[in-house]
Each structure stands twice: as C-alpha cells, then as structure tokens.
Design a protein around this motif. Structure first.
Motif, PDB file in Angstrom:
ATOM      1  N   CYS A  53       0.854  -1.191   0.000  1.00  0.00           N
ATOM      2  CA  CYS A  53       0.000   0.000   0.000  1.00  0.00           C
ATOM      3  C   CYS A  53       0.892   1.243   0.000  1.00  0.00           C
ATOM      4  N   GLU A  61      -1.499  -2.267   6.012  1.00  0.00           N
ATOM      5  CA  GLU A  61      -1.433  -3.281   4.964  1.00  0.00           C
ATOM      6  C   GLU A  61      -2.078  -4.596   5.410  1.00  0.00           C
ATOM      7  N   CYS A 168      -3.735   0.093  -2.678  1.00  0.00           N
ATOM      8  CA  CYS A 168      -2.966  -1.124  -2.399  1.00  0.00           C
ATOM      9  C   CYS A 168      -2.830  -1.923  -3.692  1.00  0.00           C
TER      10      CYS A 168
END
Length: 264
Positions: A53, A61, A168
C-alpha cells in the motif's frame, strides 16, 4: 503440505470406479493436484509480503489484505481438493467392510468385492452427490469472497488504522487470474463428470431392474399357463371327452380291446 495421502486415496478409488469415474480421478490428479503442487502454490506463496500500500502506517497493509482476502485463494483451493476427494473414502470403506464380512463368515459372499451393486451402489451414488455438492459450494465461495473470479491490480482501502483512503497493489494479478480461471474450469469439468456418472449409473441400474422384473413376469405367466393346462386335463369334462372318444372308436378296434383285456 504433503499430498501423499490424497494420491493414495485417488489410486485406491480408481480400482472401484466406472470409466467416467476413472476420468474424474485423472482430472483431479493431473489437472488439479499436480498443478497445485508444481505451480499454483509458488504463485501465492508470498502474497502478503508482496501486497503493498502507498502508506507506511503500521497495521494498515495487514488490515487491508485481510479485508480483501479473508481466505487465501490457494488455501481455499487446497481445502476444496481435500473436500471433493474425501467422499471417495465412503466407497473404500464399503469395500473394506465387504472384505471383513467375508473373512468373518469364512466364505465367498459377493461375486466381486468392488462390483458396484446393492449397498455399494448406494454408497457410490451418495459419494457422487457429495462431491458435486462440495464443488458447487466452493465455486460459490470463490465467487462471493472475491467479488467474482477476477484479481484486480489495484484496490482502495479506507479501513482503520489507515489514515485515509489508500491504494494497495496486488502482486502478479494476471498470473493469479489465469490460474483462478483454470481452477473454475477444472471444477466445472469435474461437476459435469460427476453428473454424467450419476446419470449413467441410475440409467444403467434402472434398465437392469426393469429387465429383471420383466423376465420374472414372463416366467410367472408361463408357469400360470402350464398350471391351467394341467388342471384342464384333470377336470371331469376332460375325462368325459376321453371316454366318449373311446366309444366312438371303430368296432373292430373295440373288439380287439375286449379280446386283449384279461378275464375277470
């Protein structure tokens, strides 16, 4: 993960399967198990480490990865392989039960231990229904958990502790999507094979039962006709007809009968 037990299970089931069942075993072993071990397992091996991310907020994350991938593709695929192969154990256990029964009675009770008839036929049909059901359930899970059978390149996440909406990136999305489509195709093929084998067995043994009942009816009708003929010969009317026919014989034949009869 060691897949030796699944390999031994499939090879054991292969001995007691029909022709369509052997094709199913080949598809599961070659196009699913070997592909999983040789290729797919390595593609998803470091998926969390390769999920990135554009923010370095601690825990962001991990939370985003858990949100978009609640269960890993590869682990769900492994669980699917185990579940669709497990019902075949029912057939193996039933054959083992037949073997133990023959040993206990110390005589031959079945024409062939692996012949699909009687109770083993019911067990085999149940295993086919369970395998088909598991395939459909797992395909539904794949579709619902991942919003279809696509792997996006980019996902947007705004779950805490992320400070805002972050981007992400998923690693190797095209390669993963190709193998996901391959998974769906092989699952669909296995469903078709299971339904074909189920229909084949039901049709085959329905015809077999119909022919047996037809032969029994024919034999029963022949016995009834034979009995009616015997009863017809024993009736007084039949005896009277025989007596009248003897009276209607020519006189010379009747005289010969009287000469040949002993004196009283």
């Amino acid at each position: 993960m060691s897949w030796g037990f699944l390999r031994d299970l499939l090879s054991g089931v292969n001995k007691y399967s029909t022709g369509i069942g052997r094709i199913w075993v080949a598809v599961v072993f070659i196009f699913r198990l070997l592909v999983y071990i040789a290729v797919a397992e390595n593609i998803w091996k470091y998926e969390l480490d390769e999920f990135e991310c554009n923010v370095k907020q601690p825990g962001c994350e991990n939370v985003c990865f858990d949100h978009f991938f609640p269960v890993s593709h590869i682990r769900l695929w492994a669980l699917q392989l185990i579940m669709v192969s497990t019902p075949s154990l029912l057939v193996v256990f039933h054959v083992a039960y037949r073997e133990n029964r023959e040993k206990h009675h110390n005589r031959k009770l079945y024409k062939s231990l692996g012949e699909i008839d009687g109770g083993l036929l019911c067990t085999y049909l149940i295993s086919l229904v369970l395998k088909t059901g598991f395939e459909i359930v797992f395909l539904f899970l794949f579709y619902k958990l991942y919003n279809g059978f696509k792997v996006p390149r980019l996902v947007k996440c705004d779950i805490r502790p992320c400070p805002n909406t972050v981007d992400c990136y998923i690693s190797k999305p095209t390669e993963k999507m190709i193998f996901l489509y391959f998974l769906v195709a092989t699952s669909g093929l296995c469903i078709v094979l299971n339904l074909s084998e189920l229909s084949y067995l039901i049709f085959k043994y329905s015809i077999k039962c119909y022919l047996k009942s037809y032969v029994k009816k024919r034999q029963g009708s022949k016995r009834d006709c034979h009995k009616s003929e015997i009863v017809g010969h024993d009736t007084p009317e039949a005896a009277g007809r025989f007596h009248n026919s003897s009276l209607s014989l020519p006189l010379n034949i009747q005289d010969k009968r009287e000469e040949s009869s002993p004196l009283t």
